[in-house]
Design a protein around this motif. Structure first.
Motif, PDB file in Angstrom:
ATOM      1  N   GLN A 348       0.894  -1.191  -0.032  1.00  0.00           N
ATOM      2  CA  GLN A 348       0.040  -0.244  -0.175  1.00  0.00           C
ATOM      3  C   GLN A 348       0.820   1.269  -0.038  1.00  0.00           C
ATOM      4  O   GLN A 348       0.375   2.207  -0.673  1.00  0.00           O
ATOM      5  CB  GLN A 348      -1.068  -0.031   1.077  1.00  0.00           C
ATOM      6  CG  GLN A 348      -2.031  -1.045   1.021  1.00  0.00           C
ATOM      7  CD  GLN A 348      -3.246  -0.564   0.037  1.00  0.00           C
ATOM      8  OE1 GLN A 348      -4.014   0.428   0.228  1.00  0.00           O
ATOM      9  NE2 GLN A 348      -3.169  -1.274  -1.214  1.00  0.00           N
ATOM     10  N   LEU A 349       1.877   1.182   0.469  1.00  0.00           N
ATOM     11  CA  LEU A 349       2.971   2.328   0.514  1.00  0.00           C
ATOM     12  C   LEU A 349       3.283   2.561  -0.778  1.00  0.00           C
ATOM     13  O   LEU A 349       3.237   3.799  -1.398  1.00  0.00           O
ATOM     14  CB  LEU A 349       4.066   2.003   1.620  1.00  0.00           C
ATOM     15  CG  LEU A 349       5.164   3.165   1.612  1.00  0.00           C
ATOM     16  CD1 LEU A 349       4.749   4.487   2.285  1.00  0.00           C
ATOM     17  CD2 LEU A 349       6.344   2.489   2.112  1.00  0.00           C
ATOM     18  N   GLY A 350       3.718   1.493  -1.355  1.00  0.00           N
ATOM     19  CA  GLY A 350       4.211   1.544  -2.923  1.00  0.00           C
ATOM     20  C   GLY A 350       3.141   2.051  -3.749  1.00  0.00           C
ATOM     21  O   GLY A 350       3.049   3.031  -4.644  1.00  0.00           O
ATOM     22  N   TYR A 351       1.502   1.614  -3.493  1.00  0.00           N
ATOM     23  CA  TYR A 351       0.603   1.964  -4.214  1.00  0.00           C
ATOM     24  C   TYR A 351       0.295   3.680  -3.996  1.00  0.00           C
ATOM     25  O   TYR A 351       0.232   4.380  -4.909  1.00  0.00           O
ATOM     26  CB  TYR A 351      -0.770   1.118  -3.990  1.00  0.00           C
ATOM     27  CG  TYR A 351      -1.956   1.642  -4.664  1.00  0.00           C
ATOM     28  CD1 TYR A 351      -1.942   1.895  -5.810  1.00  0.00           C
ATOM     29  CD2 TYR A 351      -3.213   1.830  -3.993  1.00  0.00           C
ATOM     30  CE1 TYR A 351      -3.127   1.973  -6.780  1.00  0.00           C
ATOM     31  CE2 TYR A 351      -4.293   2.131  -4.579  1.00  0.00           C
ATOM     32  CZ  TYR A 351      -4.247   2.301  -5.764  1.00  0.00           C
ATOM     33  OH  TYR A 351      -5.373   2.689  -6.739  1.00  0.00           O
ATOM     34  N   GLY A 352       0.418   4.003  -2.492  1.00  0.00           N
ATOM     35  CA  GLY A 352       0.420   5.413  -2.657  1.00  0.00           C
ATOM     36  C   GLY A 352       1.277   6.540  -3.043  1.00  0.00           C
ATOM     37  O   GLY A 352       1.146   7.388  -3.867  1.00  0.00           O
ATOM     38  N   PHE A 353       2.619   5.881  -3.207  1.00  0.00           N
ATOM     39  CA  PHE A 353       3.641   6.459  -3.874  1.00  0.00           C
ATOM     40  C   PHE A 353       3.513   6.441  -5.424  1.00  0.00           C
ATOM     41  O   PHE A 353       3.674   7.644  -5.948  1.00  0.00           O
ATOM     42  CB  PHE A 353       4.959   5.709  -3.699  1.00  0.00           C
ATOM     43  CG  PHE A 353       6.204   6.537  -3.986  1.00  0.00           C
ATOM     44  CD1 PHE A 353       6.809   7.641  -3.189  1.00  0.00           C
ATOM     45  CD2 PHE A 353       6.777   6.123  -5.366  1.00  0.00           C
ATOM     46  CE1 PHE A 353       7.975   8.182  -3.956  1.00  0.00           C
ATOM     47  CE2 PHE A 353       7.954   6.868  -5.757  1.00  0.00           C
ATOM     48  CZ  PHE A 353       8.462   7.811  -5.014  1.00  0.00           C
ATOM     49  N   GLY A 354       2.971   5.466  -5.979  1.00  0.00           N
ATOM     50  CA  GLY A 354       2.981   5.275  -7.404  1.00  0.00           C
ATOM     51  C   GLY A 354       1.745   5.866  -7.874  1.00  0.00           C
ATOM     52  O   GLY A 354       1.673   6.595  -9.108  1.00  0.00           O
ATOM     53  N   PHE A 355       0.705   5.856  -7.201  1.00  0.00           N
ATOM     54  CA  PHE A 355      -0.772   6.543  -7.807  1.00  0.00           C
ATOM     55  C   PHE A 355      -0.747   7.981  -8.088  1.00  0.00           C
ATOM     56  O   PHE A 355      -1.203   8.555  -8.759  1.00  0.00           O
ATOM     57  CB  PHE A 355      -1.659   6.360  -6.940  1.00  0.00           C
ATOM     58  CG  PHE A 355      -2.954   6.737  -7.264  1.00  0.00           C
ATOM     59  CD1 PHE A 355      -3.795   6.008  -8.315  1.00  0.00           C
ATOM     60  CD2 PHE A 355      -3.702   7.714  -6.614  1.00  0.00           C
ATOM     61  CE1 PHE A 355      -4.955   6.242  -8.722  1.00  0.00           C
ATOM     62  CE2 PHE A 355      -5.074   8.105  -6.836  1.00  0.00           C
ATOM     63  CZ  PHE A 355      -5.510   7.656  -8.119  1.00  0.00           C
ATOM     64  N   THR A 356       0.438   8.882  -7.340  1.00  0.00           N
ATOM     65  CA  THR A 356       0.640  10.285  -7.786  1.00  0.00           C
ATOM     66  C   THR A 356       0.905  10.529  -9.041  1.00  0.00           C
ATOM     67  O   THR A 356       0.336  11.331  -9.695  1.00  0.00           O
ATOM     68  CB  THR A 356       1.744  10.592  -6.659  1.00  0.00           C
ATOM     69  OG1 THR A 356       1.377  10.455  -5.360  1.00  0.00           O
ATOM     70  CG2 THR A 356       1.896  11.983  -7.067  1.00  0.00           C
ATOM     71  N   ALA A 357       1.790   9.257  -9.604  1.00  0.00           N
ATOM     72  CA  ALA A 357       2.049   9.605 -11.081  1.00  0.00           C
ATOM     73  C   ALA A 357       0.782   9.769 -12.078  1.00  0.00           C
ATOM     74  O   ALA A 357       0.740  10.545 -13.108  1.00  0.00           O
ATOM     75  CB  ALA A 357       3.012   8.402 -11.455  1.00  0.00           C
TER      76      ALA A 357
END
Length: 435
Positions: A348-357
């Motif tokens: 979920q940390l990766g999802y939150g980081f990547g969704f910004t893109a």
């Protein structure tokens, strides 16, 4: 020099402190969405539906958010934004109550889905009205100040829905010994909460001078303007690459999101981790959402410092590579909730980081004459990119098992990374960078 109109607007806003209505308005915007998209998946799993049925039925519920740009112009034509907000919140409360009433019945699937559809269309319309009202009810400085507040309370609705309410349902399952009754009580609670929000907003929302029915507008004129705007969206440069990115960036995540909760809940004989409903609420709905928020904050800081071009590829890797953790969990079937929590938090940390893109790219392609409308159309395709792949996810999982399904999800992440590489070559170095 302040005009009479500006003075009236200012006085209108002063009559209602924004702190009195913005937190509750955006909490009200977030809760029905999380109920339709996440709580429904967990509820139907606990009520005995197969993964195939769950993903097919709940993925279709994305449709109102996919097509909401089609009717968003007519929110301007009929009544005020404030009236739309109150009416839609009342319908959402009715939707929660209808679901609660029919959960213990024989034909609960068809009947509860009908009310989920009512809630989905009402919630999508509420989004249009609430976002428009935000701009009418605040001046420019207030809009900038409260953008973080509104996002925080929208996310808090996610924690409340996926975490606290799911944990409550799990506790009720255990204490009452009756799963349908537990979920019925939970949805009655949400109905009561939304009825209270409706009544609260009926009295507390301001009456901005600019929130009026627009004179001179007709349905035919609105339709003509919308068609021109819609057509201009499809006249953008690099159209094929744009849609390749919009429809594949979350190709893996769209399938993982539908199966993650059923995987955590399923018995060991079915390849799941056999966690209780309350534990899933804690892990996925609380720890996971907090990690997602943290990822979004970190990515926002890095992009504002270095620009979008530098971070788009790391974001694509961050949203996709942690899916490998689900492959490990499906193969190893750990029974330690701490290990499972860490894996979910990292994903979920990766999802939150990547969704910004994704959100930054929507802003990037929306630049131009019809910025707001093009952004709304872009979010429709974003929802489409979640809806279509999510529909067969349960069928795929049930035919190949959890381990092979999560391997399949990882394979589906490859187009996302390729699309990000291609987009990166066309981005300006300064886009997204704080000047």
């Amino acid at each position: 020099m302040m005009t009479i109109r500006d003075t009236n607007h200012s006085m209108s806003v002063k009559r209602r402190n924004p702190w009195n209505w913005i937190p509750t308005l955006y909490f009200a915007e977030g809760l029905p969405y999380v109920a339709v998209m996440t709580i429904a998946v967990i509820m139907y799993k606990r009520l005995g539906l197969s993964n195939t049925e769950i993903t097919l039925y709940t993925s279709w519920l994305y449709l109102p958010w996919t097509i909401k740009p089609l009717w968003s112009p007519f929110v301007d034509l009929v009544k005020t934004k404030r009236s739309w907000i109150i009416a839609m919140q009342g319908l959402i409360a009715a939707g929660f109550a209808g679901i609660a009433f029919f959960i213990p019945t024989t034909h609960f699937v068809q009947l509860t889905l009908a009310f989920f559809w009512l809630m989905a269309f009402s919630s999508a319309t509420h989004d249009i009205a609430a976002d428009g009202f935000y701009m009418l009810g605040l001046n420019n400085k207030e809009q900038s100040f409260f953008v973080g507040i509104r996002n925080t309370f929208y996310r808090f609705a996610n924690i409340f829905g996926q975490g606290i309410l799911v944990m409550l349902a799990g506790w009720l399952e255990t204490s009452q010994g009756n799963i349908p009754l537990a979920w019925s009580i939970t949805f009655y609670l949400m109905a009561g909460l939304f009825l209270a929000l409706t009544l609260y907003h009926r009295f507390i929302l301001p009456h901005p001078d600019t929130d009026i029915k627009r004179e001179g507008l007709t349905a035919s004129k609105l339709l003509e303007d919308f068609l021109k705007t819609f057509i201009s969206f499809f006249q953008k440069k690099h159209l094929g690459l744009m849609f390749f990115f919009l429809l594949t960036y979350r190709l893996g995540e769209s399938q993982l999101a539908k199966i993650a909760s059923p995987f955590l809940l399923d018995d060991a004989e079915q390849g799941g981790l056999a966690l209780s409903t309350a534990t899933v609420g804690m892990i996925y709905g609380t720890i996971g959402v907090i990690a997602l928020l943290l990822g979004g904050i970190i990515s926002g800081f890095l992009v504002s410092r270095d620009g979008f071009k530098k971070w788009i590829l790391p974001m694509a890797l961050a949203i996709n590579l942690p899916d490998l953790l689900y492959v490990w969990m499906a193969a190893a079937t750990p029974d330690n909730p701490l290990f499972i929590s860490i894996c979910v938090a990292i994903e979920q940390l990766g999802y939150g980081f990547g969704f910004t893109a994704y959100m930054l790219y929507l802003i990037y392609i929306a630049e131009g004459e019809h910025k707001t409308a093009h952004y709304a159309i872009g979010t429709g395709f974003m929802a489409l990119g979640m809806m279509i792949p999510g529909m067969p996810a349960g069928w795929i999982q049930e035919h190949i098992g959890y381990t092979n399904f999560f391997i399949w999800v990882c394979i589906c992440t490859i187009p996302s990374i390729i699309a990000s590489l291609m987009i990166r070559n066309r981005l300006d170095d300064s886009f997204g960078k704080k000047i």
